[in-house]
Design a protein around this motif. Structure first.
Motif, PDB file in Angstrom:
ATOM      1  N   PRO A   1       0.798  -1.226   0.000  1.00 17.03           N
ATOM      2  CA  PRO A   1       0.000   0.000   0.000  1.00 17.03           C
ATOM      3  C   PRO A   1       0.835   1.282   0.000  1.00 17.03           C
ATOM      4  O   PRO A   1       0.453   2.275  -0.630  1.00 17.03           O
ATOM      5  CB  PRO A   1      -0.833  -0.108   1.284  1.00 17.03           C
ATOM      6  CG  PRO A   1      -0.936  -1.570   1.532  1.00 17.03           C
ATOM      7  CD  PRO A   1       0.389  -2.131   1.083  1.00 17.03           C
TER       8      PRO A   1
ATOM      9  N   GLY B   1       0.684   3.553  -3.192  1.00 20.90           N
ATOM     10  CA  GLY B   1       0.209   4.897  -2.852  1.00 20.90           C
ATOM     11  C   GLY B   1       1.148   5.971  -3.352  1.00 20.90           C
ATOM     12  O   GLY B   1       0.705   7.024  -3.832  1.00 20.90           O
TER      13      GLY B   1
ATOM     14  N   TRP C   1       0.327   5.971  -7.111  1.00 22.97           N
ATOM     15  CA  TRP C   1      -1.065   6.307  -7.427  1.00 22.97           C
ATOM     16  C   TRP C   1      -1.389   7.768  -7.110  1.00 22.97           C
ATOM     17  O   TRP C   1      -2.053   8.447  -7.894  1.00 22.97           O
ATOM     18  CB  TRP C   1      -1.988   5.381  -6.644  1.00 22.97           C
ATOM     19  CG  TRP C   1      -3.423   5.427  -7.055  1.00 22.97           C
ATOM     20  CD1 TRP C   1      -4.412   6.205  -6.521  1.00 22.97           C
ATOM     21  CD2 TRP C   1      -4.049   4.646  -8.066  1.00 22.97           C
ATOM     22  NE1 TRP C   1      -5.604   5.952  -7.125  1.00 22.97           N
ATOM     23  CE2 TRP C   1      -5.416   4.991  -8.089  1.00 22.97           C
ATOM     24  CE3 TRP C   1      -3.584   3.679  -8.952  1.00 22.97           C
ATOM     25  CZ2 TRP C   1      -6.317   4.411  -8.973  1.00 22.97           C
ATOM     26  CZ3 TRP C   1      -4.495   3.098  -9.820  1.00 22.97           C
ATOM     27  CH2 TRP C   1      -5.840   3.473  -9.824  1.00 22.97           C
ATOM     28  N   TYR C   2      -0.937   8.227  -5.951  1.00 21.98           N
ATOM     29  CA  TYR C   2      -1.267   9.582  -5.506  1.00 21.98           C
ATOM     30  C   TYR C   2      -0.182  10.597  -5.859  1.00 21.98           C
ATOM     31  O   TYR C   2      -0.203  11.725  -5.371  1.00 21.98           O
ATOM     32  CB  TYR C   2      -1.556   9.584  -4.001  1.00 21.98           C
ATOM     33  CG  TYR C   2      -2.811   8.807  -3.669  1.00 21.98           C
ATOM     34  CD1 TYR C   2      -4.066   9.341  -3.925  1.00 21.98           C
ATOM     35  CD2 TYR C   2      -2.736   7.534  -3.128  1.00 21.98           C
ATOM     36  CE1 TYR C   2      -5.226   8.628  -3.636  1.00 21.98           C
ATOM     37  CE2 TYR C   2      -3.888   6.810  -2.834  1.00 21.98           C
ATOM     38  CZ  TYR C   2      -5.118   7.370  -3.093  1.00 21.98           C
ATOM     39  OH  TYR C   2      -6.258   6.662  -2.813  1.00 21.98           O
TER      40      TYR C   2
ATOM     41  N   TRP D   1      -6.884  13.794  -7.070  1.00 20.55           N
ATOM     42  CA  TRP D   1      -7.261  13.372  -5.715  1.00 20.55           C
ATOM     43  C   TRP D   1      -7.275  14.555  -4.757  1.00 20.55           C
ATOM     44  O   TRP D   1      -8.203  14.699  -3.951  1.00 20.55           O
ATOM     45  CB  TRP D   1      -6.304  12.294  -5.218  1.00 20.55           C
ATOM     46  CG  TRP D   1      -6.461  11.988  -3.768  1.00 20.55           C
ATOM     47  CD1 TRP D   1      -7.445  11.243  -3.193  1.00 20.55           C
ATOM     48  CD2 TRP D   1      -5.627  12.446  -2.701  1.00 20.55           C
ATOM     49  NE1 TRP D   1      -7.268  11.201  -1.831  1.00 20.55           N
ATOM     50  CE2 TRP D   1      -6.159  11.941  -1.510  1.00 20.55           C
ATOM     51  CE3 TRP D   1      -4.483  13.225  -2.658  1.00 20.55           C
ATOM     52  CZ2 TRP D   1      -5.585  12.195  -0.269  1.00 20.55           C
ATOM     53  CZ3 TRP D   1      -3.898  13.474  -1.434  1.00 20.55           C
ATOM     54  CH2 TRP D   1      -4.464  12.965  -0.258  1.00 20.55           C
TER      55      TRP D   1
ATOM     56  N   THR E   1       0.436   3.783   8.860  1.00 23.28           N
ATOM     57  CA  THR E   1       0.047   3.156   7.595  1.00 23.28           C
ATOM     58  C   THR E   1       0.597   1.740   7.496  1.00 23.28           C
ATOM     59  O   THR E   1      -0.115   0.816   7.091  1.00 23.28           O
ATOM     60  CB  THR E   1       0.530   4.001   6.399  1.00 23.28           C
ATOM     61  OG1 THR E   1      -0.127   5.260   6.435  1.00 23.28           O
ATOM     62  CG2 THR E   1       0.248   3.310   5.072  1.00 23.28           C
TER      63      THR E   1
ATOM     64  N   SER F   1      -1.573  -1.562   7.310  1.00 21.06           N
ATOM     65  CA  SER F   1      -1.348  -2.412   6.136  1.00 21.06           C
ATOM     66  C   SER F   1      -0.982  -3.831   6.542  1.00 21.06           C
ATOM     67  O   SER F   1      -1.398  -4.795   5.901  1.00 21.06           O
ATOM     68  CB  SER F   1      -0.233  -1.819   5.266  1.00 21.06           C
ATOM     69  OG  SER F   1      -0.599  -0.566   4.774  1.00 21.06           O
TER      70      SER F   1
ATOM     71  N   ASN G   1      -9.941   6.660  -5.008  1.00 20.29           N
ATOM     72  CA  ASN G   1      -9.568   5.904  -3.812  1.00 20.29           C
ATOM     73  C   ASN G   1      -9.911   4.422  -3.940  1.00 20.29           C
ATOM     74  O   ASN G   1      -9.130   3.563  -3.526  1.00 20.29           O
ATOM     75  CB  ASN G   1     -10.219   6.516  -2.572  1.00 20.29           C
ATOM     76  CG  ASN G   1      -9.579   7.826  -2.195  1.00 20.29           C
ATOM     77  OD1 ASN G   1      -8.365   7.920  -2.073  1.00 20.29           O
ATOM     78  ND2 ASN G   1     -10.378   8.857  -2.025  1.00 20.29           N
TER      79      ASN G   1
ATOM     80  N   TYR H   1      -7.413   2.713  -6.225  1.00 21.65           N
ATOM     81  CA  TYR H   1      -6.164   2.457  -5.497  1.00 21.65           C
ATOM     82  C   TYR H   1      -6.273   1.161  -4.690  1.00 21.65           C
ATOM     83  O   TYR H   1      -5.385   0.316  -4.743  1.00 21.65           O
ATOM     84  CB  TYR H   1      -5.844   3.643  -4.572  1.00 21.65           C
ATOM     85  CG  TYR H   1      -4.858   3.312  -3.490  1.00 21.65           C
ATOM     86  CD1 TYR H   1      -3.506   3.184  -3.769  1.00 21.65           C
ATOM     87  CD2 TYR H   1      -5.281   3.091  -2.185  1.00 21.65           C
ATOM     88  CE1 TYR H   1      -2.597   2.868  -2.769  1.00 21.65           C
ATOM     89  CE2 TYR H   1      -4.387   2.779  -1.177  1.00 21.65           C
ATOM     90  CZ  TYR H   1      -3.043   2.663  -1.481  1.00 21.65           C
ATOM     91  OH  TYR H   1      -2.159   2.338  -0.493  1.00 21.65           O
ATOM     92  N   TRP H   2      -7.372   1.001  -3.960  1.00 21.54           N
ATOM     93  CA  TRP H   2      -7.503  -0.187  -3.106  1.00 21.54           C
ATOM     94  C   TRP H   2      -7.755  -1.449  -3.910  1.00 21.54           C
ATOM     95  O   TRP H   2      -7.297  -2.537  -3.532  1.00 21.54           O
ATOM     96  CB  TRP H   2      -8.579   0.019  -2.041  1.00 21.54           C
ATOM     97  CG  TRP H   2      -8.015   0.804  -0.916  1.00 21.54           C
ATOM     98  CD1 TRP H   2      -8.324   2.088  -0.552  1.00 21.54           C
ATOM     99  CD2 TRP H   2      -6.971   0.372  -0.028  1.00 21.54           C
ATOM    100  NE1 TRP H   2      -7.547   2.474   0.504  1.00 21.54           N
ATOM    101  CE2 TRP H   2      -6.708   1.447   0.851  1.00 21.54           C
ATOM    102  CE3 TRP H   2      -6.236  -0.789   0.110  1.00 21.54           C
ATOM    103  CZ2 TRP H   2      -5.741   1.371   1.849  1.00 21.54           C
ATOM    104  CZ3 TRP H   2      -5.274  -0.871   1.102  1.00 21.54           C
ATOM    105  CH2 TRP H   2      -5.033   0.201   1.960  1.00 21.54           C
TER     106      TRP H   2
ATOM    107  N   THR I   1      -4.286  -2.271  -5.190  1.00 18.88           N
ATOM    108  CA  THR I   1      -3.428  -2.639  -4.064  1.00 18.88           C
ATOM    109  C   THR I   1      -3.795  -4.009  -3.506  1.00 18.88           C
ATOM    110  O   THR I   1      -2.915  -4.848  -3.268  1.00 18.88           O
ATOM    111  CB  THR I   1      -3.509  -1.561  -2.969  1.00 18.88           C
ATOM    112  OG1 THR I   1      -3.045  -0.325  -3.523  1.00 18.88           O
ATOM    113  CG2 THR I   1      -2.669  -1.925  -1.767  1.00 18.88           C
TER     114      THR I   1
END
Length: 159
Positions: A15, A19, A22-23, A32, A55, A59, A140, A143-144, A147
């Motif tokens: 993650p 992340g 992705w972000y 985002w 985090t 995770s 979001n 992303y999940w 992930t």
């Protein structure tokens, strides 16, 4: 059947790594921030060490529970409540199906399904009450879904 703790530790890093990609402002980061109502300045005010430590802990918790979602044999294991020698039928089951569906591809499938049917509804419900846009939900949730797919692949395929 035992947990592969190394696979779980590696999956717990996913993650953070995804992340970061992705972000990132070059991917979905700017969209985002806009959908979240955040600015670059407001993001600089956070305690990054605390954020990354928490985090990783969260995770790890997610990676720890994923085997029950992505490895079919965990169902048989849970029926014995960890007492692997409880019944001869358990040994027979493992003899017949011991490593069936223990592939990266199958883990990815179950991870993606988990993202769609667990993460998307949770994020969607929260976003609706927070009055966030569909763009926020899709960024979001996407992303999940990605992930969890990668985490599921690692946990299921790494024997």
């Amino acid at each position: 059947m035992e947990f592969n703790f190394l696979a779980i530790l590696v999956a717990a890093i996913v993650p953070i790594f995804i992340g970061f990609l992705w972000y990132n402002p070059k991917t979905f980061g700017n969209a985002w921030m806009h959908a979240s109502g955040l600015t670059t300045e407001s993001l600089k005010g956070g305690n990054m060490i605390k954020i990354f430590v928490v985090t990783f802990i969260l995770s790890f918790m997610l990676a720890f529970i994923l085997p029950s979602l992505v490895i079919h044999q965990m169902g048989a294991y849970s029926l014995t409540q960890g007492d692997l020698g409880a019944l001869p039928s358990y040994d027979a089951f493992l003899k017949d199906y011991g490593m069936a569906f223990r592939t990266f591809k199958h883990g990815t499938f179950h991870g993606v399904i988990s993202g769609i049917f667990l993460a998307l509804p949770i994020i969607g419900i929260n976003a609706l009450f927070e009055r966030k846009s569909a763009k926020y939900i899709f960024i979001n949730s996407g992303y999940w879904i990605l992930t969890l797919g990668i985490m599921g692949a690692i946990i299921c395929g790494w024997k």
